[in-house]
Design an enzyme around this catalytic site. Structure first.
Site, PDB file in Angstrom:
ATOM      1  N   SER A 142      54.219  40.086  28.392  1.00 39.70           N
ATOM      2  CA  SER A 142      55.268  41.100  28.275  1.00 39.70           C
ATOM      3  C   SER A 142      54.775  42.354  27.579  1.00 39.70           C
ATOM      4  O   SER A 142      55.473  43.373  27.579  1.00 39.70           O
ATOM      5  CB  SER A 142      56.463  40.527  27.497  1.00 39.70           C
ATOM      6  OG  SER A 142      56.051  40.145  26.191  1.00 39.70           O
ATOM      7  N   HIS A 163      55.284  40.276  35.530  1.00 38.00           N
ATOM      8  CA  HIS A 163      56.125  39.964  34.378  1.00 38.00           C
ATOM      9  C   HIS A 163      57.544  39.618  34.807  1.00 38.00           C
ATOM     10  O   HIS A 163      58.274  40.458  35.341  1.00 38.00           O
ATOM     11  CB  HIS A 163      56.150  41.165  33.414  1.00 38.00           C
ATOM     12  CG  HIS A 163      56.989  40.937  32.201  1.00 38.00           C
ATOM     13  ND1 HIS A 163      57.791  41.914  31.648  1.00 38.00           N
ATOM     14  CD2 HIS A 163      57.164  39.827  31.436  1.00 38.00           C
ATOM     15  CE1 HIS A 163      58.411  41.423  30.595  1.00 38.00           C
ATOM     16  NE2 HIS A 163      58.066  40.155  30.454  1.00 38.00           N
ATOM     17  N   GLU A 175      58.431  42.800  37.065  1.00 38.35           N
ATOM     18  CA  GLU A 175      57.581  43.977  36.941  1.00 38.35           C
ATOM     19  C   GLU A 175      56.201  43.628  37.492  1.00 38.35           C
ATOM     20  O   GLU A 175      55.585  42.655  37.064  1.00 38.35           O
ATOM     21  CB  GLU A 175      57.464  44.413  35.481  1.00 38.35           C
ATOM     22  CG  GLU A 175      58.768  44.927  34.903  1.00 38.35           C
ATOM     23  CD  GLU A 175      58.668  45.306  33.436  1.00 38.35           C
ATOM     24  OE1 GLU A 175      59.237  46.335  33.047  1.00 38.35           O
ATOM     25  OE2 GLU A 175      58.019  44.558  32.668  1.00 38.35           O
ATOM     26  N   ASN A 213      60.202  46.728  28.404  1.00 33.32           N
ATOM     27  CA  ASN A 213      59.928  46.596  26.969  1.00 33.32           C
ATOM     28  C   ASN A 213      59.489  47.910  26.342  1.00 33.32           C
ATOM     29  O   ASN A 213      59.688  48.108  25.131  1.00 33.32           O
ATOM     30  CB  ASN A 213      58.895  45.502  26.723  1.00 33.32           C
ATOM     31  CG  ASN A 213      59.512  44.120  26.815  1.00 33.32           C
ATOM     32  OD1 ASN A 213      60.707  43.962  26.635  1.00 33.32           O
ATOM     33  ND2 ASN A 213      58.711  43.119  27.124  1.00 33.32           N
TER      34      ASN A 213
END
Length: 316
Positions: A142, A163, A175, A213
């Site tokens: 991540s 991800h 992702e 993130n």
């Protein structure tokens, strides 16, 4: 598992270049990835070198598939015989293993081991010498640089980030991260694979935290910094962002839910690698909670006190 059960009758078009997928790490993310992949028709080699974790992951997949099948019977979408057949066929596509060498025939290998950069690099150094030379290697990290992991594998052109989000069976996003070295065929095949297992993939470059993130973790940090400065209370910040910004959780609740140790680890890594980036900052209240072993939902207390998955009161 509402969105999972709806997928039982979906017609999937698997990616022709991928027949067998290896998933390494049978923790929360790994077993979810393995389950979704098998459910959509791919053969899966599910690997964990820890026997207890391998069995725990295998059992979690079995229990989840049983719930999905039972739900279909309850809704009268399937009769019992059809549901039992679906369950057995899906289970049969998953081969659990404690040996990395069992990944040798896989076309795509997805790493979902502990979120530790040194351990991941060591893993990919070993993996690169074991698997099919044409296999695509992917990491579910991540926050770590995909470029560094690809270089460690010795086959950077065949390396991507892939991800997923927790819980994998429910969250639609994936992702897909390319590096400067990733060849177009590798990226395209991985992107189509993500679509084929029912995800909504987005294209990301190898920037810290990718898209979600990169936006989310600094947001959480800014909320926590308000507590450091005495600007507002935990409860008021969370209420404000829920009812003023339409968010399902405020930053303190969400940080607790993710895990305060995870948030701290990500921020520490980013600050160390990108000291010039003002968005990457470590709140003192976050460091204090982790030092005290109050990690959020997983430990029962963080900024909130938790009963299972529910925050019940602000922690003192």
């Amino acid at each position: 598992f509402g969105s999972c059960t709806r997928q039982l009758h979906r017609t999937y078009a698997t990616v022709a270049e991928i027949k067998t997928v290896g998933v390494v790490g049978m923790g929360l993310m790994g077993h979810g990835i393995a389950q979704m992949t098998a459910t959509t028709g791919y053969k899966v080699v599910a690997v964990d070198i820890n026997d207890a974790q391998l069995e725990k992951g295998r059992k979690a997949i079995e229990n989840s598939l049983k719930k999905m099948a039972a739900k279909q019977v309850e809704k009268k979408s399937m009769d019992v015989a059809t549901a039992d057949k679906w369950f057995a066929e899906t289970q049969s596509r998953i081969t659990p293993s404690g040996d990395l060498k069992s990944l040798s025939s896989c076309d795509l290998i997805i790493e979902a081991i502990v979120e530790d950069l040194a351990i991941k690099k060591k893993f990919f150094v070993e993996l690169g010498s074991l698997v099919n030379p044409n296999a695509i290697l992917a990491s579910n990290t991540s926050s770590f640089p995909i470029t560094q992991l690809g270089e460690a594998s010795g086959r950077a052109s065949q390396f991507v980030g892939l991800h997923f989000f927790n819980p994998v069976q429910v969250m639609k996003l994936a992702e897909v991260i390319r590096t400067a070295a990733t060849n177009e065929g590798t990226f395209d095949t991985t992107f189509r694979f993500a679509k084929s297992i029912g995800k909504e993939p987005v294209v990301c470059s190898d920037t810290p935290g990718f898209i979600v993130n990169r936006l989310l973790v600094p947001f959480l940090a800014q909320g926590l910094l308000m507590l450091d400065r005495g600007d507002a209370t935990v409860q008021d910040v969370d209420i404000a962002m829920k009812f003023g910004a339409g968010m399902p959780m405020g930053p303190f609740t969400l940080a607790d839910y993710v895990g305060l140790d995870t948030c701290l680890s990500i921020l520490k890594g980013w600050v160390a690698r990108h000291p010039e980036e003002p968005a990457f900052v470590i709140p003192k209240c976050l460091e204090a909670k982790v030092a005290a072993g109050k990690l959020g939902r997983k430990s029962g207390e963080g900024f909130w006190k938790w009963e299972g998955d529910k925050p019940v009161s602000v922690a003192l």
